[in-house]
Design an enzyme around this catalytic site. Structure first.
Site, PDB file in Angstrom:
ATOM      1  N   TRP A   1       0.843   1.869  -8.956  1.00  0.00           N
ATOM      2  CA  TRP A   1       1.364   3.195  -9.848  1.00  0.00           C
ATOM      3  C   TRP A   1       2.550   2.788 -10.363  1.00  0.00           C
ATOM      4  O   TRP A   1       2.761   2.950 -11.398  1.00  0.00           O
ATOM      5  CB  TRP A   1       1.094   4.380  -8.786  1.00  0.00           C
ATOM      6  CG  TRP A   1       1.313   5.607  -9.636  1.00  0.00           C
ATOM      7  CD1 TRP A   1       1.093   5.824 -10.842  1.00  0.00           C
ATOM      8  CD2 TRP A   1       1.846   6.711  -9.037  1.00  0.00           C
ATOM      9  NE1 TRP A   1       1.248   7.138 -11.085  1.00  0.00           N
ATOM     10  CE2 TRP A   1       1.698   7.815  -9.931  1.00  0.00           C
ATOM     11  CE3 TRP A   1       1.872   7.576  -7.730  1.00  0.00           C
ATOM     12  CZ2 TRP A   1       2.092   9.361  -9.696  1.00  0.00           C
ATOM     13  CZ3 TRP A   1       2.324   8.821  -7.483  1.00  0.00           C
ATOM     14  CH2 TRP A   1       2.452   9.828  -8.466  1.00  0.00           C
TER      15      TRP A   1
ATOM     16  N   GLY B   1       2.162   2.569  -3.131  1.00  0.00           N
ATOM     17  CA  GLY B   1       2.293   3.162  -4.415  1.00  0.00           C
ATOM     18  C   GLY B   1       2.540   1.859  -5.541  1.00  0.00           C
ATOM     19  O   GLY B   1       3.050   2.274  -6.660  1.00  0.00           O
ATOM     20  N   THR B   2       2.523   0.776  -5.033  1.00  0.00           N
ATOM     21  CA  THR B   2       3.084  -0.500  -5.888  1.00  0.00           C
ATOM     22  C   THR B   2       2.425  -0.460  -7.236  1.00  0.00           C
ATOM     23  O   THR B   2       2.897  -0.483  -8.367  1.00  0.00           O
ATOM     24  CB  THR B   2       2.806  -1.646  -5.084  1.00  0.00           C
ATOM     25  OG1 THR B   2       2.982  -1.446  -3.822  1.00  0.00           O
ATOM     26  CG2 THR B   2       3.712  -2.721  -5.956  1.00  0.00           C
TER      27      THR B   2
ATOM     28  N   LYS C   1       0.815  -1.235  -0.009  1.00  0.00           N
ATOM     29  CA  LYS C   1       0.104   0.045   0.146  1.00  0.00           C
ATOM     30  C   LYS C   1       0.836   1.367   0.048  1.00  0.00           C
ATOM     31  O   LYS C   1       0.661   2.262   0.420  1.00  0.00           O
ATOM     32  CB  LYS C   1      -1.039   0.014   1.047  1.00  0.00           C
ATOM     33  CG  LYS C   1      -1.643  -1.059   1.502  1.00  0.00           C
ATOM     34  CD  LYS C   1      -2.206  -2.155   0.237  1.00  0.00           C
ATOM     35  CE  LYS C   1      -3.321  -1.540  -0.725  1.00  0.00           C
ATOM     36  NZ  LYS C   1      -3.486  -2.305  -1.719  1.00  0.00           N
TER      37      LYS C   1
ATOM     38  N   SER D   1      -4.500   2.996   4.096  1.00  0.00           N
ATOM     39  CA  SER D   1      -4.434   2.605   2.795  1.00  0.00           C
ATOM     40  C   SER D   1      -4.637   0.871   2.966  1.00  0.00           C
ATOM     41  O   SER D   1      -5.742   0.416   2.282  1.00  0.00           O
ATOM     42  CB  SER D   1      -3.310   2.875   1.715  1.00  0.00           C
ATOM     43  OG  SER D   1      -3.651   2.329   0.638  1.00  0.00           O
TER      44      SER D   1
ATOM     45  N   TYR E   1       6.707   8.233  -2.321  1.00  0.00           N
ATOM     46  CA  TYR E   1       5.353   8.382  -3.128  1.00  0.00           C
ATOM     47  C   TYR E   1       4.824   9.572  -3.014  1.00  0.00           C
ATOM     48  O   TYR E   1       4.509  10.209  -4.301  1.00  0.00           O
ATOM     49  CB  TYR E   1       4.419   7.387  -2.242  1.00  0.00           C
ATOM     50  CG  TYR E   1       2.691   7.537  -2.794  1.00  0.00           C
ATOM     51  CD1 TYR E   1       2.316   6.706  -3.797  1.00  0.00           C
ATOM     52  CD2 TYR E   1       2.017   8.218  -1.993  1.00  0.00           C
ATOM     53  CE1 TYR E   1       1.062   6.748  -4.195  1.00  0.00           C
ATOM     54  CE2 TYR E   1       0.442   8.336  -2.481  1.00  0.00           C
ATOM     55  CZ  TYR E   1       0.254   7.471  -3.542  1.00  0.00           C
ATOM     56  OH  TYR E   1      -1.051   7.558  -3.955  1.00  0.00           O
TER      57      TYR E   1
ATOM     58  N   LYS F   1      -7.853   6.932  -3.025  1.00  0.00           N
ATOM     59  CA  LYS F   1      -7.758   8.249  -2.984  1.00  0.00           C
ATOM     60  C   LYS F   1      -6.538   8.850  -3.692  1.00  0.00           C
ATOM     61  O   LYS F   1      -6.436   9.763  -4.491  1.00  0.00           O
ATOM     62  CB  LYS F   1      -7.875   9.108  -1.863  1.00  0.00           C
ATOM     63  CG  LYS F   1      -9.219   9.280  -1.243  1.00  0.00           C
ATOM     64  CD  LYS F   1      -9.032  10.238   0.004  1.00  0.00           C
ATOM     65  CE  LYS F   1     -10.758  10.427   0.952  1.00  0.00           C
ATOM     66  NZ  LYS F   1     -10.384  10.950   1.973  1.00  0.00           N
ATOM     67  N   GLY F   2      -5.460   8.295  -3.398  1.00  0.00           N
ATOM     68  CA  GLY F   2      -4.263   8.505  -4.110  1.00  0.00           C
ATOM     69  C   GLY F   2      -3.613   9.971  -3.684  1.00  0.00           C
ATOM     70  O   GLY F   2      -3.163  10.434  -4.436  1.00  0.00           O
TER      71      GLY F   2
ATOM     72  N   HIS G   1       7.072  -7.517  -2.528  1.00  0.00           N
ATOM     73  CA  HIS G   1       6.859  -6.845  -1.255  1.00  0.00           C
ATOM     74  C   HIS G   1       7.774  -7.397  -0.006  1.00  0.00           C
ATOM     75  O   HIS G   1       8.081  -7.155   1.230  1.00  0.00           O
ATOM     76  CB  HIS G   1       5.473  -6.999  -0.603  1.00  0.00           C
ATOM     77  CG  HIS G   1       4.403  -6.291  -1.192  1.00  0.00           C
ATOM     78  ND1 HIS G   1       4.581  -5.125  -1.554  1.00  0.00           N
ATOM     79  CD2 HIS G   1       2.967  -6.652  -1.421  1.00  0.00           C
ATOM     80  CE1 HIS G   1       3.410  -4.705  -2.127  1.00  0.00           C
ATOM     81  NE2 HIS G   1       2.644  -5.270  -2.029  1.00  0.00           N
TER      82      HIS G   1
HETATM   83  P1  A3P Z   1      -4.787   5.310  -0.910  1.00  0.00           P
HETATM   84  O1  A3P Z   1      -5.686   4.233  -0.432  1.00  0.00           O
HETATM   85  O2  A3P Z   1      -4.478   5.875   0.132  1.00  0.00           O
HETATM   86  O3  A3P Z   1      -5.627   5.884  -1.886  1.00  0.00           O
HETATM   87  P2  A3P Z   1      -0.535  -0.356  -3.458  1.00  0.00           P
HETATM   88  O4  A3P Z   1      -0.437   0.121  -4.947  1.00  0.00           O
HETATM   89  O5  A3P Z   1       1.004  -0.279  -3.062  1.00  0.00           O
HETATM   90  O6  A3P Z   1      -1.392  -1.424  -3.199  1.00  0.00           O
HETATM   91  O7  A3P Z   1      -0.810   1.237  -2.979  1.00  0.00           O
HETATM   92  C1  A3P Z   1      -2.438   1.399  -2.992  1.00  0.00           C
HETATM   93  C2  A3P Z   1      -2.344   3.087  -2.870  1.00  0.00           C
HETATM   94  O8  A3P Z   1      -1.820   3.639  -3.866  1.00  0.00           O
HETATM   95  C3  A3P Z   1      -3.635   3.541  -2.458  1.00  0.00           C
HETATM   96  O9  A3P Z   1      -3.588   4.678  -1.682  1.00  0.00           O
HETATM   97  C4  A3P Z   1      -4.077   3.842  -4.099  1.00  0.00           C
HETATM   98  O10 A3P Z   1      -5.301   4.555  -4.070  1.00  0.00           O
HETATM   99  C5  A3P Z   1      -2.855   4.511  -4.632  1.00  0.00           C
HETATM  100  N1  A3P Z   1      -2.775   4.483  -5.946  1.00  0.00           N
HETATM  101  C6  A3P Z   1      -2.997   3.368  -6.969  1.00  0.00           C
HETATM  102  N2  A3P Z   1      -2.693   3.696  -8.150  1.00  0.00           N
HETATM  103  C7  A3P Z   1      -2.421   5.060  -7.893  1.00  0.00           C
HETATM  104  C8  A3P Z   1      -1.986   6.051  -9.096  1.00  0.00           C
HETATM  105  N3  A3P Z   1      -2.115   5.647 -10.444  1.00  0.00           N
HETATM  106  N4  A3P Z   1      -1.514   7.213  -8.853  1.00  0.00           N
HETATM  107  C9  A3P Z   1      -1.340   7.493  -7.476  1.00  0.00           C
HETATM  108  N5  A3P Z   1      -1.567   6.687  -6.533  1.00  0.00           N
HETATM  109  C10 A3P Z   1      -2.649   5.309  -6.749  1.00  0.00           C
END
Ligand code: A3P
Length: 318
Positions: free
Chosen positions: A64, A61-62, A59, A157, A217, A285-286, A128
């Site tokens: 992304w 930013g993986t 959680k 998250s 992130y 939300k990101g 991870h």
């Molecule tokens: P939030 O829950 O705070 O919104 P992971 O990808 O490591 O599982 O992390 C998930 C987090 O990254 C979530 O944060 C998600 O909304 C955010 N996320 C997913 N895709 C994204 C993107 N394209 N740009 C920015 N944040 C993103």
């Protein structure tokens, strides 16, 4: 490394959803990853010098990072403007596989190993796993891009993800409270926790090795194009002056934006990733500092204190 027969001896944590965790080599990892995923990554996976490994604490930013790395590394075949671009149809998790979860869930580990072997170089893979548990050759020579996130945001998250995706993982998280998640997080008892130790290991590696890039992130949110340029250069596929002129980095950032990605058909409604996980749970939300809309100030203080304690003497700050 613990063999499956030793697993029952390792400390067990069942309160942290969605996985039963065992403590191994200083980290809490899903029992199933320790039983199947990690041994297979070590024994059956053959790292290549030009592999690109996207690493993160969950959680952070993986998703992304996977989208950005895929769009960047494959842009010759799939230009970001392409209407048929894989990221306009599929979920980033189906384009860049997790090593340890792949082997954990695989019906046939030999077939998965052969599939990974058949991928053209440079392969894009994700994990991870903590740095100290990576296969030695990968840690020493593969290109590793790590994304770090502020702990309170990663925690919130993870908690929201667990509640949203638990059904698709066969777990009931209805009564899993944020308070419980906070207490477990502070004790380091969460997937791949303690979070601060996970981060510090990669940060230290990035200081002493040229093959580890450490991204944040929050900095990616502030300057996505600049962060992408850094990442592309590190991956060995820097943007050419012509690409810069044509706005290719900006087009990749746009393609991979949260708004675009959460509206891709495969990630809407009840779409699932190849692992069967509810795809829209990966997009929320990101933003930075959203923790304060969920945690009480007291919970925030608990996390701050635990993190401060855990980081003492490391030289690292979030
Ligand atoms: P939030 O829950 O705070 O919104 P992971 O990808 O490591 O599982 O992390 C998930 C987090 O990254 C979530 O944060 C998600 O909304 C955010 N996320 C997913 N895709 C994204 C993107 N394209 N740009 C920015 N944040 C993103």
């Amino acid at each position: 490394m613990a063999s499956p027969s030793e697993l029952p001896e390792l400390p067990l944590e069942t309160r942290c959803l969605p996985f039963a965790l065992r403590q191994y080599a200083g980290f809490w990892l899903p029992e199933a990853v320790l039983a199947r995923g990690l041994p297979a990554v070590r024994d059956r996976f053959a790292p290549r010098l030009d592999d690109v490994l996207l690493a993160s604490f969950p959680k952070s930013g993986t998703t992304w990072l996977k989208a950005l790395a895929f769009a960047t590394a494959r842009r010759a075949v799939h230009p970001p403007s392409d209407h048929d671009h894989p990221l306009r149809h599929g979920n980033p998790h189906d384009l860049v596989p997790f090593l340890e979860f792949g082997f954990t869930l695989a019906y046939d580990a030999d077939a998965l190993a052969a599939g990974l072997e058949a991928l053209p170089s440079p392969r894009l893979l994700a994990t991870h796993l903590p740095f100290s548990l990576l296969p030695g050759r990968l840690a020493a020579a593969g290109r590793i891009v790590y994304v770090c996130r502020h702990p309170k945001d990663a925690l919130v998250s993870a908690w929201t993800f667990t509640r949203k995706a638990s059904g698709s993982m066969g777990v009931d998280a209805e009564s899993y409270s944020l308070r419980e998640a906070v207490e477990l997080f502070c004790a380091g008892r969460c997937v791949a926790g303690p979070q601060w130790r996970h981060v510090v290991e990669y940060w230290e590696a990035s200081l002493s090795r040229r093959n580890v890039l450490f991204l944040r992130y929050e900095e990616m949110l502030r300057d996505p194009v600049g962060s992408l340029r850094t990442m592309a250069g590190f991956m060995g596929c820097a943007f050419s002056p012509g690409e810069e002129e044509r706005g290719v980095p900006q087009a990749i950032v746009e393609l991979c934006s949260l708004e675009k990605q959460k509206n891709v058909e495969a990630s809407r409604d009840d779409g699932r990733t190849a692992d069967g996980i509810k795809a829209d749970a990966y997009f929320r939300k990101g933003v930075a500092a959203d923790w304060s809309s969920h945690m009480t100030p007291e919970m925030g203080k608990m996390v701050d204190e635990a993190v401060e304690d855990g980081l003492r003497g490391s030289g690292f700050t979030f």
